[in-house]
Design an enzyme around this catalytic site. Structure first.
Site, PDB file in Angstrom:
ATOM      1  N   CYS A 163       0.853  -1.193   0.000  1.00  0.00           N
ATOM      2  CA  CYS A 163       0.000   0.000   0.000  1.00  0.00           C
ATOM      3  C   CYS A 163       0.887   1.241   0.000  1.00  0.00           C
ATOM      4  O   CYS A 163       1.747   1.390   0.859  1.00  0.00           O
ATOM      5  CB  CYS A 163      -0.882  -0.029   1.250  1.00  0.00           C
ATOM      6  SG  CYS A 163      -1.708   1.525   1.612  1.00  0.00           S
ATOM      7  N   CYS A 174      -3.787   7.348  -1.373  1.00  0.00           N
ATOM      8  CA  CYS A 174      -5.092   7.436  -2.053  1.00  0.00           C
ATOM      9  C   CYS A 174      -6.215   7.872  -1.125  1.00  0.00           C
ATOM     10  O   CYS A 174      -7.204   8.451  -1.595  1.00  0.00           O
ATOM     11  CB  CYS A 174      -5.453   6.097  -2.674  1.00  0.00           C
ATOM     12  SG  CYS A 174      -4.064   5.168  -3.286  1.00  0.00           S
ATOM     13  N   THR A 187      -3.995   4.825   7.425  1.00  0.00           N
ATOM     14  CA  THR A 187      -3.020   4.446   6.403  1.00  0.00           C
ATOM     15  C   THR A 187      -2.017   5.570   6.157  1.00  0.00           C
ATOM     16  O   THR A 187      -2.410   6.664   5.753  1.00  0.00           O
ATOM     17  CB  THR A 187      -3.771   4.110   5.100  1.00  0.00           C
ATOM     18  OG1 THR A 187      -4.718   3.088   5.375  1.00  0.00           O
ATOM     19  CG2 THR A 187      -2.823   3.658   4.010  1.00  0.00           C
ATOM     20  N   GLU A 240      -0.053   1.312   9.007  1.00  0.00           N
ATOM     21  CA  GLU A 240      -1.330   1.630   9.668  1.00  0.00           C
ATOM     22  C   GLU A 240      -1.027   2.148  11.073  1.00  0.00           C
ATOM     23  O   GLU A 240      -0.161   1.625  11.760  1.00  0.00           O
ATOM     24  CB  GLU A 240      -2.232   0.391   9.736  1.00  0.00           C
ATOM     25  CG  GLU A 240      -2.603  -0.168   8.373  1.00  0.00           C
ATOM     26  CD  GLU A 240      -3.455   0.754   7.502  1.00  0.00           C
ATOM     27  OE1 GLU A 240      -4.191   1.600   8.072  1.00  0.00           O
ATOM     28  OE2 GLU A 240      -3.396   0.644   6.265  1.00  0.00           O
ATOM     29  N   HIS A 260     -13.185   5.260  -2.926  1.00  0.00           N
ATOM     30  CA  HIS A 260     -12.126   4.403  -2.388  1.00  0.00           C
ATOM     31  C   HIS A 260     -12.366   2.931  -2.709  1.00  0.00           C
ATOM     32  O   HIS A 260     -11.419   2.155  -2.823  1.00  0.00           O
ATOM     33  CB  HIS A 260     -11.959   4.632  -0.891  1.00  0.00           C
ATOM     34  CG  HIS A 260     -10.553   4.339  -0.438  1.00  0.00           C
ATOM     35  ND1 HIS A 260      -9.444   4.880  -1.040  1.00  0.00           N
ATOM     36  CD2 HIS A 260     -10.074   3.518   0.525  1.00  0.00           C
ATOM     37  CE1 HIS A 260      -8.352   4.422  -0.469  1.00  0.00           C
ATOM     38  NE2 HIS A 260      -8.710   3.575   0.492  1.00  0.00           N
ATOM     39  N   TYR A 300      -9.545   0.314  -4.976  1.00  0.00           N
ATOM     40  CA  TYR A 300      -9.001  -1.027  -4.747  1.00  0.00           C
ATOM     41  C   TYR A 300      -8.899  -1.824  -6.047  1.00  0.00           C
ATOM     42  O   TYR A 300      -8.219  -2.844  -6.103  1.00  0.00           O
ATOM     43  CB  TYR A 300      -9.857  -1.779  -3.714  1.00  0.00           C
ATOM     44  CG  TYR A 300      -9.411  -1.506  -2.295  1.00  0.00           C
ATOM     45  CD1 TYR A 300      -9.163  -0.205  -1.871  1.00  0.00           C
ATOM     46  CD2 TYR A 300      -9.218  -2.533  -1.379  1.00  0.00           C
ATOM     47  CE1 TYR A 300      -8.731   0.056  -0.585  1.00  0.00           C
ATOM     48  CE2 TYR A 300      -8.789  -2.280  -0.089  1.00  0.00           C
ATOM     49  CZ  TYR A 300      -8.555  -0.978   0.307  1.00  0.00           C
ATOM     50  OH  TYR A 300      -8.122  -0.725   1.578  1.00  0.00           O
ATOM     51  N   CYS A 340      -4.943  -0.532  -6.919  1.00  0.00           N
ATOM     52  CA  CYS A 340      -3.764  -0.968  -6.155  1.00  0.00           C
ATOM     53  C   CYS A 340      -3.697  -2.481  -5.986  1.00  0.00           C
ATOM     54  O   CYS A 340      -2.622  -3.068  -6.063  1.00  0.00           O
ATOM     55  CB  CYS A 340      -3.723  -0.284  -4.794  1.00  0.00           C
ATOM     56  SG  CYS A 340      -4.983  -0.822  -3.616  1.00  0.00           S
ATOM     57  N   GLU A 391      -6.134  -6.525   4.560  1.00  0.00           N
ATOM     58  CA  GLU A 391      -6.414  -5.213   3.968  1.00  0.00           C
ATOM     59  C   GLU A 391      -7.510  -5.350   2.903  1.00  0.00           C
ATOM     60  O   GLU A 391      -8.408  -4.508   2.801  1.00  0.00           O
ATOM     61  CB  GLU A 391      -5.143  -4.654   3.352  1.00  0.00           C
ATOM     62  CG  GLU A 391      -5.446  -3.514   2.411  1.00  0.00           C
ATOM     63  CD  GLU A 391      -4.689  -2.259   2.752  1.00  0.00           C
ATOM     64  OE1 GLU A 391      -3.473  -2.308   2.645  1.00  0.00           O
ATOM     65  OE2 GLU A 391      -5.334  -1.272   3.111  1.00  0.00           O
TER      66      GLU A 391
HETATM   67 FE1  SF4 Z   1      -3.398   1.779   0.066  1.00  0.00          FE
HETATM   68 FE2  SF4 Z   1      -4.786   0.801  -1.989  1.00  0.00          FE
HETATM   69 FE3  SF4 Z   1      -5.982   2.398  -0.198  1.00  0.00          FE
HETATM   70 FE4  SF4 Z   1      -4.164   3.352  -1.960  1.00  0.00          FE
HETATM   71  S1  SF4 Z   1      -6.203   2.472  -2.433  1.00  0.00           S
HETATM   72  S2  SF4 Z   1      -4.279   3.841   0.223  1.00  0.00           S
HETATM   73  S3  SF4 Z   1      -2.719   1.651  -2.046  1.00  0.00           S
HETATM   74  S4  SF4 Z   1      -5.119   0.337   0.179  1.00  0.00           S
HETATM   75 FE    FE Z   2      -6.490   0.752   2.249  1.00  0.00          FE
END
Ligand code: SF4
Ligand code: FE
Length: 494
Positions: free
Chosen positions: A99, A103, A184, A247, A282, A286, A289, A431
């Site tokens: 991660c 984001c 995060t 985290e 958000h 996902y 990432c 996660e």
């Molecule tokens: Fe982390 Fe993925 Fe969330 Fe970006 S979208 S902060 S990489 S978990």
């Molecule tokens: Fe996350």
């Protein structure tokens, strides 16, 4: 300004952050072995903005300032911005294998732009002034949403200690007390953007607060999360040689936020807008990432298949294809949610909420299967192999190397272990399960958003049942037209 990785890390050193790791206060997080890998992952978001191969993707033209800014501080002003976000996240997920943390701030900025626009007046003006500064200074924003929540059967006023809340409104600002969890990248950020983690009801105005503060504001304390294999970070068995996630728990002990940095204070409808917009953004993220992370895991499994000499075995090829297909499925859903963008009247484009939730819901499942297949290909040595330090030992090393095999095999095994149940920030699977909302949160949205009536109407029409009140008359008119086509009376009834 587009900061370089070096400027970014130096800017972190200039903070007076209060950070605890394993019971000890950390003087300089940028050299701490438990923190530095996560800083490296964020630094990658700065590096891509300067790399000629990715500069276009990692930056964008700001509507607010006219300047080129890092995409992680950018508003989704064009539908294309949503797709580019996903592409960038995939590149970063593959580059870092973890991660990269930036984001939540990006998705939070866009959500709050929409929400403060709806709240109107000074709320939006203050937010835009703040966002200009964030873009200008190319800052990392910790989007702080999740409250500890305590007993889920009780609302915030019944257990205020489990929610971040306003405890005082003063002429110079408001005072916040409480905590945010699952933060995060918080210790690698410049500012905290606190937001409510759920819609609030009348009487819960003290919990409906959105505001920004520096990470080292007086009263802010951070405590790093602890993972089972954290002690390997920085050592030969780290798995991921350079990068890690992060985290953090943030404690707010009567933090004063000047009014200029308060964007929402009790505006309940705007608070609901904020929470829903963020969930959409958000959950689609996902789809960027996680396929990128899975690319690394799939690559490690293919590498191991080569090392084991089974790469051409049909069942191994089939497993690798299955793994890749699952990763692409998630990515396709994220892109699908982004391609069905709609424009909010504020000018920000929003993802399709249904597909964004389907995307995240798949993320709570498909990576588990990818991990299972990677563990299948890797073999038991992944869990029983001695340390790489033993393999390099002058006396026992040579004999151990015969047992374990090549350096490629040993390192790939450690990487699969890291990606499947090791310490990125939290293990990848956990996660995937809980980040951006646990599975039930997506099912609730899906049930609410799915157009059940239209589906039932389609079934009734095709079953030859009569229309009911509220059914779509146009579909039945089309049915009649199609059935009558080519028949003598068709021209008359057209
Ligand atoms: Fe982390 Fe993925 Fe969330 Fe970006 S979208 S902060 S990489 S978990
Ligand atoms: Fe996350």
């Amino acid at each position: 300004m587009l900061r370089t990785p070096d400027q970014y890390v130096r800017s972190l050193q200039a903070r007076s952050l209060v950070l605890y790791v394993d019971g000890e206060r950390v003087a300089d997080p940028t050299v701490h072995p438990r923190v530095r890998p996560a800083i490296n992952a964020v630094a990658a978001t700065y590096a891509l903005a300067h790399d000629p191969r990715t500069r276009e993707l990692a930056t964008a033209q700001s509507e607010l300032t006219g300047a080129r800014v890092n995409r992680f501080t950018h508003l989704f002003a064009q539908p294309e911005d949503l797709r580019r976000k996903l592409e960038l996240q995939r590149v970063l997920g593959r580059l870092t294998g973890t991660c990269f943390q930036r984001c939540v701030g990006m998705d939070g900025i866009n959500s709050l732009f929409i929400a403060t626009f709806e709240a109107g007046g000074e709320h939006h003006e203050r937010f835009v002034r703040w966002l200009r500064q964030v873009q200008r200074d190319d800052e990392v924003i910790d989007g702080a949403m999740t409250d500890p929540k305590g007993n889920r059967n009780q609302r915030p006023p019944q257990q205020p200690e489990h929610y971040l809340r306003v405890v005082e409104r003063r002429p110079d600002g408001l005072v916040l007390r409480g905590a945010k969890i699952h933060q995060t990248g918080a210790a690698n950020s410049h500012q905290i953007l606190v937001m409510p983690g759920m819609a609030m009801r009348p009487g819960e105005e003290d919990f409906a607060v959105a505001a920004a503060m520096p990470v080292d504001a007086p009263g802010v304390t951070m405590v790093l999360g602890r993972q089972p294999s954290d002690e390997r970070k920085g050592g030969p068995d780290a798995g991921n040689a350079l990068y890690g996630g992060q985290e953090v728990v943030i404690l707010f002990d009567d933090v004063l936020v000047p009014w200029e940095r308060v964007f929402l204070d009790g505006q309940l409808p705007a608070c609901t807008t904020l929470v829903e917009a963020f969930a959409g953004f958000h959950r689609a993220s996902y789809g960027g990432c996680k396929p990128g992370n899975l690319d690394v895991l799939i690559g490690a499994a293919a590498l191991l298949a080569d090392e084991h000499g089974v790469r051409r075995a049909s069942h191994v090829r089939d497993k690798l294809v299955e793994m890749a297909h699952l990763g692409e499925t998630i990515h396709g859903l994220g892109l699908g949610a982004s391609s069905k963008a709609t424009r909010h009247e504020s000018g920000v484009h929003q993802v399709d909420p249904l597909l964004a939730n389907v995307c995240k819901h798949h993320v709570t499942r498909l990576p588990y299967e990818v991990v299972r297949l990677a563990e299948d290909i890797a073999g038991g040595l992944m869990a029983t192999m001695p340390s790489l330090a033993d393999l390099e030992h002058p006396e026992i090393g040579p004999a151990l190397r015969t047992v374990v095999g090549s350096d490629e095999r040993a390192r790939a095994l450690r990487l699969v272990e890291y990606m499947s149940y090791g310490a990125g920030s939290v293990p990848l699977r956990i996660e995937c399960m809980h980040g951006a909302g646990s599975p039930q949160a997506q099912r609730i949205v899906l049930e609410r958003r799915i157009d059940w009536a239209r589906r039932v109407d389609a079934a009734r029409r095709l079953a030859g049942l009569p229309a009911r009140e509220g059914d779509d008359a146009d579909d039945r008119r089309l049915d009649h037209q199609i059935a009558a086509a080519g028949q003598p009376e068709a021209a008359a009834t057209k």
